[in-house]
Write a protein that holds these residues in place. Structure first.
Motif, short mmCIF file in Angstrom:
data_model
loop_
_atom_site.label_atom_id
_atom_site.label_comp_id
_atom_site.label_asym_id
_atom_site.label_seq_id
_atom_site.Cartn_x
_atom_site.Cartn_y
_atom_site.Cartn_z
N ARG A 78 13.66 1.00 51.30
CA ARG A 78 14.98 0.63 50.79
C ARG A 78 14.87 0.25 49.32
NH1 ARG A 78 17.25 -4.52 50.27
NH2 ARG A 78 19.53 -4.59 50.24
N GLY A 83 6.66 2.70 59.18
CA GLY A 83 7.14 1.78 60.20
C GLY A 83 6.52 1.92 61.57
N GLY A 106 17.64 -11.72 59.22
CA GLY A 106 17.60 -10.34 59.69
C GLY A 106 17.74 -10.25 61.19
N GLN A 136 10.11 -8.44 59.49
CA GLN A 136 10.54 -7.10 59.15
C GLN A 136 9.42 -6.38 58.42
OE1 GLN A 136 14.56 -6.63 57.57
NE2 GLN A 136 15.12 -8.67 58.31
N HIS A 182 9.55 -0.11 55.86
CA HIS A 182 10.75 0.47 56.48
C HIS A 182 12.00 -0.34 56.15
CE1 HIS A 182 13.64 1.14 59.80
NE2 HIS A 182 13.23 2.40 59.69
N ASP A 183 11.96 -1.65 56.34
CA ASP A 183 13.12 -2.51 56.08
C ASP A 183 13.22 -2.89 54.61
OD1 ASP A 183 13.78 -2.74 58.94
OD2 ASP A 183 11.91 -3.89 59.04
N GLY A 184 12.12 -2.82 53.90
CA GLY A 184 12.04 -3.08 52.46
C GLY A 184 11.67 -1.78 51.77
N PHE A 204 14.20 -6.72 49.44
CA PHE A 204 14.87 -7.68 50.31
C PHE A 204 15.68 -8.65 49.45
CE2 PHE A 204 10.98 -6.52 52.59
CZ PHE A 204 11.45 -6.29 53.89
#
Length: 268
Positions: free
Chosen positions: A96, A231, A243, A248, A252-254, A257
Motif C-alpha cells: 500500500r 503476505g 485495524g 498486520q 501486504h497491509d503496508g 500505515f
C-alpha cells in the motif's frame, strides 16, 4: 496488480561508500506504481541468494525506475555486479502506497537513512501536482546520505547530520518541528500531511512531536525484513492499532500505515 517483469539495467552506480543506485527500464511496473510501494527483486536465477530482496521504489520517470540500497551482505553485494544491458527480475509494485488527498496543500516528508528514496519519489510526485513540498533528510554522516553528489533532490532538501562535520548537525525531528511551527503560525496545518520513512527511532520520535489532530493526515512507511513479500510467510507482522487484527503485515497491509497506529516491535 502484481507484475513479474524482467527489467533492463540502464545504470548501476555507487553513490556513497556502501550505497548504490540502479536505474532500470520497467514499463509495466512504472505504469502501475505509486509512491510508497516496493519491489521484490531477484538478481539472478540461482539458489544463492535464495530469496528475493525487498527494495523501495526510489523514483519513477516515465518507463524507468530507481532502486537504492546499502550493501550489507552477499545478497545486496550481488546487486552491485549487474551491468547495463543485463536484466533483473522484479515482482511488484507491492504493498500500500501513500495517500495524497486532492485538497492537500503542504507536505512534510521526513526521511532517515535508506528511508530517503521513497520520500524523494513522493516529493517528486506531489511537487508535480502543485503541492508545496518540504523534504527533510536526516543521516548519521554525509557518507550515509543515499543521494548522489549531483542529485537534484539535494537542491530541494533540507539535510541534517547527527554527527557534526560536513553540514548542519542535529536531528531530522528538529527540522520537522520548525515546519510544524511555521505552518501553525500561518494557519495551514489543516491542509498539511506528514510522511515518514526511516528506522524505528525516527518513527517513534515523530510520533511524539507530530501534531496529529491538527493535520490532514500523518503516514509512515515501515522498514521491515520480509521473506515472501506477498503476505504468505507472515514474517513481517507488526502490531497496529485500529485495524481488523492486532497484527498486520508490512508487505501486504503496508508498508504505509497511519503514523499513530503503529507500535514498535521493541515495546518502546
Amino acid at each position: 496488480m502484481k507484475i513479474l517483469e524482467n527489467a533492463v539495467v540502464l545504470s548501476n552506480t555507487r553513490i556513497a561508500p556502501h550505497i548504490w543506485s540502479m536505474w532500470l527500464q520497467s514499463p509495466e511496473i512504472c505504469a502501475a506504481a505509486v509512491p510508497g510501494q516496493f519491489l521484490h527483486v531477484r538478481i539472478k536465477e540461482s539458489t544463492l541468494p535464495l530469496l528475493r530482496r525487498p527494495l523501495s521504489i526510489g523514483r519513477v520517470e516515465e518507463d524507468k525506475l530507481e532502486l537504492v540500497w546499502r550493501v550489507v551482505g552477499t545478497g545486496t553485494e550481488e546487486f552491485t555486479k549487474r551491468s547495463a544491458g543485463e536484466t533483473v527480475s522484479l515482482l511488484g509494485p507491492l504493498g500500500r502506497g501513500f495517500s495524497a488527498p486532492d485538497s492537500l496543500e503542504h507536505a512534510i516528508m521526513v526521511g532517515g537513512g535508506l528511508g530517503v528514496p521513497p520520500m524523494v519519489y513522493l516529493h517528486d510526485h506531489l511537487k508535480a501536482k502543485g503541492v508545496q513540498t518540504h523534504l527533510l533528510i536526516g543521516a548519521r554522516t554525509a557518507e550515509d546520505i543515499p543521494l548522489g553528489p549531483d542529485d537534484t533532490a539535494r537542491q530541494d532538501a533540507e539535510i541534517i547530520l547527527e554527527k557534526p562535520g560536513d553540514g548542519p548537525s542535529g536531528l531530522a525531528t528538529e527540522l520537522a518541528m520548525k515546519w510544524f511551527t511555521a505552518l501553525k503560525e500561518s494557519g495551514k496545518l489543516g491542509k498539511t500531511a506528514v510522511y515518514i520513512c526511516g528506522p524505528w527511532g525516527l518513527v517513534l520520535a515523530m510520533q511524539k512531536i507530530t501534531p496529529g489532530e491538527k493535520l490532514m493526515l500523518a503516514e509512515v512507511s515501515l522498514e521491515q525484513q520480509m521473506g515472501c513479500g506477498i503476505g504468505v510467510c507472515q514474517g513481517c507482522a507488526v502490531r497496529v492499532k485500529g485495524g481488523p487484527t492486532s497484527y498486520q503485515l508490512v508487505c501486504h497491509d503496508g508498508p504505509v500505515f497511519p503514523l499513530f497506529d503503529v507500535e514498535s516491535p521493541h515495546g518502546k
